[in-house]
Design an enzyme around this catalytic site. Structure first.
Site, PDB file in Angstrom:
ATOM      1  N   ARG A  16       0.683  -1.272  -0.190  1.00  0.00           N
ATOM      2  CA  ARG A  16      -0.300   0.026   0.191  1.00  0.00           C
ATOM      3  C   ARG A  16       0.348   1.400   0.146  1.00  0.00           C
ATOM      4  NH1 ARG A  16      -0.607   4.783   2.934  1.00  0.00           N
ATOM      5  NH2 ARG A  16      -0.181   3.254   4.559  1.00  0.00           N
ATOM      6  N   ASP A  17       1.371   1.599   0.912  1.00  0.00           N
ATOM      7  CA  ASP A  17       2.820   2.730   1.042  1.00  0.00           C
ATOM      8  C   ASP A  17       3.637   2.846   0.221  1.00  0.00           C
ATOM      9  OD1 ASP A  17       3.286   5.251   2.324  1.00  0.00           O
ATOM     10  OD2 ASP A  17       3.260   4.446   3.680  1.00  0.00           O
ATOM     11  N   HIS A 208       5.552   4.077  12.890  1.00  0.00           N
ATOM     12  CA  HIS A 208       5.510   4.722  10.960  1.00  0.00           C
ATOM     13  C   HIS A 208       6.467   5.436  10.019  1.00  0.00           C
ATOM     14  CE1 HIS A 208       2.968   4.097   7.347  1.00  0.00           C
ATOM     15  NE2 HIS A 208       4.063   5.431   7.234  1.00  0.00           N
ATOM     16  N   HIS A 210       8.714   6.640   7.458  1.00  0.00           N
ATOM     17  CA  HIS A 210       9.879   7.039   6.786  1.00  0.00           C
ATOM     18  C   HIS A 210      10.560   7.049   7.131  1.00  0.00           C
ATOM     19  CE1 HIS A 210       6.016   6.525   4.407  1.00  0.00           C
ATOM     20  NE2 HIS A 210       5.135   6.419   5.533  1.00  0.00           N
ATOM     21  N   CYS A 241       4.873   8.921   0.863  1.00  0.00           N
ATOM     22  CA  CYS A 241       2.950   9.456   0.175  1.00  0.00           C
ATOM     23  C   CYS A 241       3.295  10.713  -0.736  1.00  0.00           C
ATOM     24  CB  CYS A 241       2.754  10.409   1.528  1.00  0.00           C
ATOM     25  SG  CYS A 241       0.929  10.727   1.869  1.00  0.00           S
ATOM     26  N   ASN A 250       9.340   4.433   3.571  1.00  0.00           N
ATOM     27  CA  ASN A 250       9.451   3.709   4.390  1.00  0.00           C
ATOM     28  C   ASN A 250      10.828   3.102   5.110  1.00  0.00           C
ATOM     29  OD1 ASN A 250       6.094   2.673   3.597  1.00  0.00           O
ATOM     30  ND2 ASN A 250       5.922   3.668   5.806  1.00  0.00           N
TER      31      ASN A 250
HETATM   32  P1  HMG Z   1     -13.114  14.595  -2.247  1.00  0.00           P
HETATM   33  O1  HMG Z   1     -12.768  14.655  -3.234  1.00  0.00           O
HETATM   34  O2  HMG Z   1     -13.588  15.861  -1.058  1.00  0.00           O
HETATM   35  O3  HMG Z   1     -14.239  13.438  -1.605  1.00  0.00           O
HETATM   36  O4  HMG Z   1     -11.935  13.769  -1.632  1.00  0.00           O
HETATM   37  P2  HMG Z   1     -15.982  13.099  -2.379  1.00  0.00           P
HETATM   38  O5  HMG Z   1     -16.590  12.481  -1.552  1.00  0.00           O
HETATM   39  O6  HMG Z   1     -16.084  14.823  -2.443  1.00  0.00           O
HETATM   40  O7  HMG Z   1     -15.567  12.571  -3.689  1.00  0.00           O
HETATM   41  C1  HMG Z   1     -15.352  13.327  -5.157  1.00  0.00           C
HETATM   42  C2  HMG Z   1     -15.131  11.795  -6.443  1.00  0.00           C
HETATM   43  O8  HMG Z   1     -14.336  10.768  -5.134  1.00  0.00           O
HETATM   44  C3  HMG Z   1     -16.047  11.155  -6.276  1.00  0.00           C
HETATM   45  O9  HMG Z   1     -16.273  10.697  -7.393  1.00  0.00           O
HETATM   46  C4  HMG Z   1     -16.521  10.247  -5.029  1.00  0.00           C
HETATM   47  O10 HMG Z   1     -17.746   9.163  -5.680  1.00  0.00           O
HETATM   48  C5  HMG Z   1     -15.046   9.897  -5.253  1.00  0.00           C
HETATM   49  P3  HMG Z   1     -16.666  11.602  -9.203  1.00  0.00           P
HETATM   50  O11 HMG Z   1     -18.371  11.799  -8.102  1.00  0.00           O
HETATM   51  O12 HMG Z   1     -16.029  12.953  -8.463  1.00  0.00           O
HETATM   52  O13 HMG Z   1     -16.375  10.545  -9.889  1.00  0.00           O
HETATM   53  N1  HMG Z   1     -15.042   8.929  -3.985  1.00  0.00           N
HETATM   54  C6  HMG Z   1     -14.220   7.458  -4.093  1.00  0.00           C
HETATM   55  N2  HMG Z   1     -13.530   6.501  -5.041  1.00  0.00           N
HETATM   56  C7  HMG Z   1     -13.223   5.961  -4.727  1.00  0.00           C
HETATM   57  N3  HMG Z   1     -12.446   5.299  -2.989  1.00  0.00           N
HETATM   58  C8  HMG Z   1     -13.820   6.444  -2.134  1.00  0.00           C
HETATM   59  C9  HMG Z   1     -14.139   7.983  -2.442  1.00  0.00           C
HETATM   60  N4  HMG Z   1     -14.370   8.590  -1.606  1.00  0.00           N
HETATM   61  C10 HMG Z   1     -14.781   9.536  -2.588  1.00  0.00           C
HETATM   62  N5  HMG Z   1     -13.364   5.856  -1.284  1.00  0.00           N
HETATM   63  C11 HMG Z   1     -11.207  11.708  -0.268  1.00  0.00           C
HETATM   64  C12 HMG Z   1     -11.914  12.950  -0.364  1.00  0.00           C
HETATM   65  C13 HMG Z   1     -11.099  10.973   1.158  1.00  0.00           C
HETATM   66  C14 HMG Z   1     -11.986  10.521  -0.912  1.00  0.00           C
HETATM   67  C15 HMG Z   1      -9.968  12.050  -1.416  1.00  0.00           C
HETATM   68  O14 HMG Z   1      -9.287  13.364  -0.304  1.00  0.00           O
HETATM   69  C16 HMG Z   1      -8.834  10.094  -0.891  1.00  0.00           C
HETATM   70  O15 HMG Z   1      -9.114   9.363  -1.787  1.00  0.00           O
HETATM   71  N6  HMG Z   1      -7.610  10.887  -0.531  1.00  0.00           N
HETATM   72  C17 HMG Z   1      -7.110   9.601  -0.382  1.00  0.00           C
HETATM   73  C18 HMG Z   1      -5.387  10.517   0.269  1.00  0.00           C
HETATM   74  C19 HMG Z   1      -4.566   9.496  -0.058  1.00  0.00           C
HETATM   75  O16 HMG Z   1      -4.632   8.039  -0.183  1.00  0.00           O
HETATM   76  N7  HMG Z   1      -3.421   9.614   0.198  1.00  0.00           N
HETATM   77  C20 HMG Z   1      -2.422   8.223   0.807  1.00  0.00           C
HETATM   78  C21 HMG Z   1      -2.646   7.362   2.222  1.00  0.00           C
HETATM   79  S1  HMG Z   1      -2.215   8.221   3.311  1.00  0.00           S
HETATM   80  C22 HMG Z   1      -0.520   7.754   3.718  1.00  0.00           C
HETATM   81  O17 HMG Z   1      -0.116   7.622   2.892  1.00  0.00           O
HETATM   82  C23 HMG Z   1      -0.402   8.418   5.318  1.00  0.00           C
HETATM   83  C24 HMG Z   1       0.245   6.719   5.804  1.00  0.00           C
HETATM   84  O18 HMG Z   1       0.739   6.247   5.384  1.00  0.00           O
HETATM   85  C25 HMG Z   1       1.006   7.328   6.896  1.00  0.00           C
HETATM   86  C26 HMG Z   1       1.877   7.949   7.499  1.00  0.00           C
HETATM   87  O19 HMG Z   1       3.095   7.959   6.899  1.00  0.00           O
HETATM   88  O20 HMG Z   1       1.963   9.833   7.791  1.00  0.00           O
HETATM   89  C27 HMG Z   1      -0.847   6.359   5.593  1.00  0.00           C
HETATM   90 MG    MG Z   2       3.400   6.505   5.051  1.00  0.00          MG
END
Ligand code: HMG
Ligand code: MG
Length: 304
Positions: A16-17, A208, A210, A241, A250
């Site tokens: 995933r990450d 966690h 990086h 990220c 990571n």
């Molecule tokens: P948004 O644009 O505010 O959401 O995004 P929305 O509810 O207005 O929806 C917009 C569009 O996204 C719509 O589609 C929804 O259907 C779709 P459209 O009508 O435009 O075709 N949608 C989805 N599609 C599939 N699955 C879903 C979903 N939700 C909405 N669950 C949202 C808000 C949270 C969805 C967006 O900002 C997003 O997907 N962000 C993901 C960010 C991400 O994955 N970041 C990386 C992971 S975090 C990380 O790496 C840190 C970590 O490792 C810890 C660390 O290292 O610190 C965990």
């Molecule tokens: Mg991470």
């Protein structure tokens, strides 16, 4: 009779990450083979992907296919990221046994990563956690930017603690503290853990790290000394990220395994198998291996 060693639970976040940050999409078959191979090497807790918007993170599209086609082991936790109810519905359909909500200690990072404030994110997570628990799923709660933010700079433990408390109040089973940009050192990690451990209890807290600044292993050593026994890592040090520019991968699973086993802990992992997997993956992705241990041992181990 040999003494029973204390177990460190390594949570493998590479599929995933790690893969969420690769420049080209990875085929479903490759993602599945990676997860299955890591489980064969002894991993018992693994992130398989994310149910997030494919517009935001295209690399994690097809996570449903990955989960559905995977051969699973009954003693293994298969986890996915679910930022909202839409994500949870897909996770339930895919029959994973854990979901993770992911918040942040930094307002700007929260906006950039999930398009809402910290308070709004917690409101969104509430029904996700409640319904996940009703379905019998485990729930992980991430807090990103626990020592520093790519947009806001230093983050204090006092900014992290309330987010941790609220995630626990929602019902999260485990909290993972993310040093998203790998900027921490023991001097910042120690006071953070001193504040957070009494809130979560030791058994519910993961770290966690990086490895952007090359400090991850020393931070893990610090965390182990403070009692932490759950460590996130990614095979070959993959990752980053997409919403934290410049954040590198990571800490590598191979490097963590080498460190903690040398300290007398048990991981249940076969280092030689991890190294084979990581070398094969790096060959496939055409990227250098970020694990120092894999680089050092791959030739000798392959000869065995
Ligand atoms: P948004 O644009 O505010 O959401 O995004 P929305 O509810 O207005 O929806 C917009 C569009 O996204 C719509 O589609 C929804 O259907 C779709 P459209 O009508 O435009 O075709 N949608 C989805 N599609 C599939 N699955 C879903 C979903 N939700 C909405 N669950 C949202 C808000 C949270 C969805 C967006 O900002 C997003 O997907 N962000 C993901 C960010 C991400 O994955 N970041 C990386 C992971 S975090 C990380 O790496 C840190 C970590 O490792 C810890 C660390 O290292 O610190 C965990
Ligand atoms: Mg991470």
């Amino acid at each position: 009779m040999s003494e029973l060693k204390e177990r460190i639970r390594i949570v493998e976040v590479g599929p995933r990450d790690g893969l969420q940050n690769e420049p080209t999409p990875i085929p479903v078959a490759t993602r599945i083979a990676l997860i299955e191979d890591l489980v064969m090497a002894g991993i018992r807790h693994i992130e398989c992907g994310s149910f997030v918007s494919p517009k935001w993170v295209p690399q994690m599209a097809n996570t449903a296919e990955v989960c559905q086609q995977l051969s699973r082991q009954s003693d293994t936790i298969y986890s996915v990221l679910t930022p909202n109810m839409k994500g949870l519905e897909q996770a339930i359909e895919a029959q994973v046994n854990e979901v993770a909500v992911f918040g942040a200690a930094s307002e700007t990072f929260s906006q950039k990563n999930i398009n809402c404030t910290i308070a709004e994110s917690l409101q969104r997570f509430a029904p996700v956690v409640t319904q996940a628990k009703q379905q019998g799923l485990r729930v992980r709660g991430y807090v990103s930017c626990v020592v520093g933010c790519p947009y806001e700079g230093d983050i204090s433990p006092a900014q992290v603690a309330p987010v941790v408390e609220q995630l626990l109040d929602l019902g999260c089973d485990e909290i993972s503290l993310g040093d998203t940009i790998g900027i921490g050192t023991p001097s910042t990690v120690k006071p953070l853990l001193n504040l957070v451990i009494p809130i979560t209890g030791i058994g519910k807290l993961a770290v966690h790290f990086h490895n952007t600044y090359g400090q991850a292993l020393v931070n893990i050593y610090q965390a182990l000394n403070q009692g932490i026994r759950i460590v996130d890592s990614a095979i070959a040090g993959l990752g980053g990220c997409p919403y934290a520019k410049g954040a590198s991968g990571n800490v590598a699973t191979e490097d963590v395994t080498y460190l903690v086993e040398s300290l007398g802990f048990d991981t249940g992992l076969k280092l030689s198998k991890l190294i084979d997997i990581s070398q094969q993956l790096c060959d496939q992705l055409g990227r250098p291996n970020r694990s120092h241990v894999a680089q050092a041992l791959s030739t000798t181990l392959r000869k065995k």
